[in-house]
Design a protein around this motif. Structure first.
Motif, PDB file in Angstrom:
ATOM      1  N   ALA A  44       0.780  -1.034   0.084  1.00 51.60           N
ATOM      2  CA  ALA A  44      -0.075   0.093   0.045  1.00 51.60           C
ATOM      3  C   ALA A  44       0.668   1.230   0.099  1.00 51.60           C
ATOM      4  O   ALA A  44       2.027   1.214   0.191  1.00 51.60           O
ATOM      5  N   LEU A  45       0.323   2.215  -0.207  1.00 49.85           N
ATOM      6  CA  LEU A  45       0.889   3.613  -0.386  1.00 49.85           C
ATOM      7  C   LEU A  45      -0.389   4.473   0.454  1.00 49.85           C
ATOM      8  O   LEU A  45      -1.226   4.324   0.760  1.00 49.85           O
ATOM      9  N   LEU A  46       0.405   5.786   1.080  1.00 50.58           N
ATOM     10  CA  LEU A  46      -0.305   6.452   2.202  1.00 50.58           C
ATOM     11  C   LEU A  46      -1.257   7.249   1.112  1.00 50.58           C
ATOM     12  O   LEU A  46      -1.030   7.385  -0.104  1.00 50.58           O
ATOM     13  N   ARG A 109       7.361  -2.792   5.302  1.00 45.93           N
ATOM     14  CA  ARG A 109       6.684  -2.751   3.865  1.00 45.93           C
ATOM     15  C   ARG A 109       5.252  -2.352   4.499  1.00 45.93           C
ATOM     16  O   ARG A 109       4.670  -2.903   5.679  1.00 45.93           O
ATOM     17  N   LEU A 110       4.666  -1.343   3.894  1.00 46.59           N
ATOM     18  CA  LEU A 110       3.166  -0.796   4.291  1.00 46.59           C
ATOM     19  C   LEU A 110       2.115  -1.430   3.406  1.00 46.59           C
ATOM     20  O   LEU A 110       2.561  -1.824   2.238  1.00 46.59           O
ATOM     21  N   LEU A 111       1.202  -2.348   4.329  1.00 47.19           N
ATOM     22  CA  LEU A 111       0.198  -2.998   3.667  1.00 47.19           C
ATOM     23  C   LEU A 111      -1.170  -2.403   3.959  1.00 47.19           C
ATOM     24  O   LEU A 111      -1.444  -2.011   4.960  1.00 47.19           O
ATOM     25  N   SER A 112      -2.213  -2.952   3.145  1.00 54.20           N
ATOM     26  CA  SER A 112      -3.605  -2.632   3.269  1.00 54.20           C
ATOM     27  C   SER A 112      -4.340  -3.929   3.576  1.00 54.20           C
ATOM     28  O   SER A 112      -3.908  -4.863   2.668  1.00 54.20           O
ATOM     29  N   GLN A 113      -5.068  -4.194   4.355  1.00 51.53           N
ATOM     30  CA  GLN A 113      -5.669  -5.366   4.750  1.00 51.53           C
ATOM     31  C   GLN A 113      -7.153  -5.069   5.413  1.00 51.53           C
ATOM     32  O   GLN A 113      -7.247  -4.545   6.292  1.00 51.53           O
ATOM     33  N   ARG A 114      -8.115  -5.399   4.691  1.00 49.01           N
ATOM     34  CA  ARG A 114      -9.443  -5.241   4.720  1.00 49.01           C
ATOM     35  C   ARG A 114      -9.643  -3.664   5.156  1.00 49.01           C
ATOM     36  O   ARG A 114     -10.231  -3.274   6.056  1.00 49.01           O
ATOM     37  N   GLY A 115      -9.104  -2.831   4.427  1.00 41.65           N
ATOM     38  CA  GLY A 115      -9.443  -1.505   4.466  1.00 41.65           C
ATOM     39  C   GLY A 115      -8.658  -0.803   5.586  1.00 41.65           C
ATOM     40  O   GLY A 115      -8.705   0.404   5.899  1.00 41.65           O
ATOM     41  N   LYS A 116      -7.621  -1.859   6.393  1.00 41.45           N
ATOM     42  CA  LYS A 116      -6.902  -0.972   7.482  1.00 41.45           C
ATOM     43  C   LYS A 116      -5.320  -0.875   6.939  1.00 41.45           C
ATOM     44  O   LYS A 116      -4.998  -1.908   5.955  1.00 41.45           O
ATOM     45  N   CYS A 117      -4.289   0.001   7.559  1.00 39.55           N
ATOM     46  CA  CYS A 117      -3.403  -0.252   7.278  1.00 39.55           C
ATOM     47  C   CYS A 117      -2.406  -0.761   8.416  1.00 39.55           C
ATOM     48  O   CYS A 117      -2.680  -0.457   9.640  1.00 39.55           O
ATOM     49  N   LEU A 118      -1.404  -1.301   8.037  1.00 38.80           N
ATOM     50  CA  LEU A 118      -0.383  -1.933   8.919  1.00 38.80           C
ATOM     51  C   LEU A 118       0.996  -2.026   8.323  1.00 38.80           C
ATOM     52  O   LEU A 118       1.171  -1.965   7.071  1.00 38.80           O
ATOM     53  N   ILE A 119       1.906  -2.105   9.178  1.00 32.70           N
ATOM     54  CA  ILE A 119       3.128  -2.040   8.690  1.00 32.70           C
ATOM     55  C   ILE A 119       4.039  -3.454   9.026  1.00 32.70           C
ATOM     56  O   ILE A 119       3.602  -3.844  10.043  1.00 32.70           O
ATOM     57  N   GLU A 120       4.716  -4.083   8.250  1.00 37.89           N
ATOM     58  CA  GLU A 120       5.237  -5.259   8.407  1.00 37.89           C
ATOM     59  C   GLU A 120       6.905  -5.124   8.321  1.00 37.89           C
ATOM     60  O   GLU A 120       7.475  -4.515   7.232  1.00 37.89           O
ATOM     61  N   GLN A 121       7.532  -5.758   9.237  1.00 36.32           N
ATOM     62  CA  GLN A 121       8.921  -5.776   9.297  1.00 36.32           C
ATOM     63  C   GLN A 121       9.323  -7.115   8.292  1.00 36.32           C
ATOM     64  O   GLN A 121       8.812  -8.368   8.573  1.00 36.32           O
ATOM     65  N   VAL A 122       9.854  -6.888   7.234  1.00 33.50           N
ATOM     66  CA  VAL A 122      10.104  -7.965   5.933  1.00 33.50           C
ATOM     67  C   VAL A 122      10.778  -9.023   6.708  1.00 33.50           C
ATOM     68  O   VAL A 122      10.390 -10.286   6.562  1.00 33.50           O
ATOM     69  N   GLU A 123      11.925  -8.929   7.365  1.00 30.96           N
ATOM     70  CA  GLU A 123      12.341 -10.195   7.985  1.00 30.96           C
ATOM     71  C   GLU A 123      11.786 -10.469   9.379  1.00 30.96           C
ATOM     72  O   GLU A 123      11.934  -9.602  10.360  1.00 30.96           O
ATOM     73  N   GLU A 128       2.225  -4.703  12.783  1.00 33.58           N
ATOM     74  CA  GLU A 128       1.598  -3.547  13.643  1.00 33.58           C
ATOM     75  C   GLU A 128       0.743  -2.783  12.954  1.00 33.58           C
ATOM     76  O   GLU A 128       0.855  -2.427  11.864  1.00 33.58           O
ATOM     77  N   PRO A 129      -0.456  -2.826  13.553  1.00 36.49           N
ATOM     78  CA  PRO A 129      -1.595  -1.850  12.950  1.00 36.49           C
ATOM     79  C   PRO A 129      -1.292  -0.366  13.003  1.00 36.49           C
ATOM     80  O   PRO A 129      -0.398   0.039  13.879  1.00 36.49           O
ATOM     81  N   LEU A 130      -1.866   0.250  12.053  1.00 38.15           N
ATOM     82  CA  LEU A 130      -1.614   1.668  11.934  1.00 38.15           C
ATOM     83  C   LEU A 130      -2.940   2.456  12.084  1.00 38.15           C
ATOM     84  O   LEU A 130      -3.324   2.654  10.911  1.00 38.15           O
ATOM     85  N   PRO A 131      -3.583   2.369  13.205  1.00 37.65           N
ATOM     86  CA  PRO A 131      -5.214   2.953  13.324  1.00 37.65           C
ATOM     87  C   PRO A 131      -5.313   4.447  12.521  1.00 37.65           C
ATOM     88  O   PRO A 131      -6.412   4.597  12.188  1.00 37.65           O
ATOM     89  N   ASN A 132      -4.197   5.259  12.799  1.00 37.21           N
ATOM     90  CA  ASN A 132      -4.954   6.489  12.504  1.00 37.21           C
ATOM     91  C   ASN A 132      -4.222   6.738  11.026  1.00 37.21           C
ATOM     92  O   ASN A 132      -3.879   7.999  10.521  1.00 37.21           O
ATOM     93  N   VAL A 133      -3.757   5.865  10.139  1.00 38.63           N
ATOM     94  CA  VAL A 133      -2.924   5.974   8.824  1.00 38.63           C
ATOM     95  C   VAL A 133      -4.286   5.576   7.868  1.00 38.63           C
ATOM     96  O   VAL A 133      -4.569   4.869   7.859  1.00 38.63           O
ATOM     97  N   LYS A 134      -4.130   6.380   6.686  1.00 37.34           N
ATOM     98  CA  LYS A 134      -4.853   5.985   5.624  1.00 37.34           C
ATOM     99  C   LYS A 134      -4.072   5.458   4.519  1.00 37.34           C
ATOM    100  O   LYS A 134      -3.136   6.278   4.160  1.00 37.34           O
ATOM    101  N   CYS A 135      -4.428   4.398   3.900  1.00 38.82           N
ATOM    102  CA  CYS A 135      -3.605   4.063   2.675  1.00 38.82           C
ATOM    103  C   CYS A 135      -4.453   3.491   1.797  1.00 38.82           C
ATOM    104  O   CYS A 135      -5.611   3.177   1.769  1.00 38.82           O
ATOM    105  N   LYS A 136      -3.935   3.216   0.524  1.00 33.52           N
ATOM    106  CA  LYS A 136      -4.596   2.832  -0.639  1.00 33.52           C
ATOM    107  C   LYS A 136      -3.768   1.355  -1.238  1.00 33.52           C
ATOM    108  O   LYS A 136      -2.329   1.881  -0.912  1.00 33.52           O
TER     109      LYS A 136
END
Length: 139
Positions: A44-46, A109-123, A128-136
């Motif tokens: 995803a992107l912001l 990596r920034l991810l979009s999952q079911r309309g929510k944004c989360l960040i993933e540590q690749v390794e 972790e969820p990002l509740p106040n972040v909007k992404c597509k």
């Protein structure tokens, strides 16, 4: 025996079998374990990028990096769903830092999952969820 006698005997036999089944002890059945399927996620992107979102992302990255301070550029997750965070510069307090730690950079990596944004540590795959972040979803 005539047909009606056979029907009665079959009914009596059926009733006895039903009663015997009800009186039998219950059989324990093992619980079926169905593997949980995670919801699909996509890079995803912001949407749109903002300073407030970068602050939340920096705080989350800091937690994932065990409290290390993280400074993000203005274009973080604006054009790419990937982010590499370099280890902090090493230096003496009060003097400029001239060398970097030789530990491996952390990739996120920034991810979009079911309309929510989360960040993933690749390794390691920590998310972790990002509740106040909007992404597509990234194209």
């Amino acid at each position: 025996m005539n047909q009606s006698g056979l029907q009665r005997a079959a009914c009596v036999l059926g009733a006895l079998l039903c009663l015997a089944g009800c009186a039998a002890p219950a059989i324990e059945m093992p619980e079926l374990k169905i593997p949980s399927m995670p919801w699909p996620s996509s890079p995803a992107l912001l949407d749109p990028p903002s300073a407030e979102q970068r602050i939340e992302i920096a705080g989350t990255l800091s937690r994932l990096l065990n409290g290390s301070t993280v400074q993000l550029p203005d274009d973080t997750f604006a054009a790419s769903a990937e982010l590499t965070v370099l280890p902090p510069a090493q230096g003496t307090p009060g003097k400029s830092a001239t060398a970097r730690d030789l530990t491996k950079p952390a990739k996120f990596r920034l991810l979009s999952q079911r309309g929510k944004c989360l960040i993933e540590q690749v390794e390691g795959g920590k998310r972790e969820p990002l509740p106040n972040v909007k992404c597509k979803a990234a194209k």
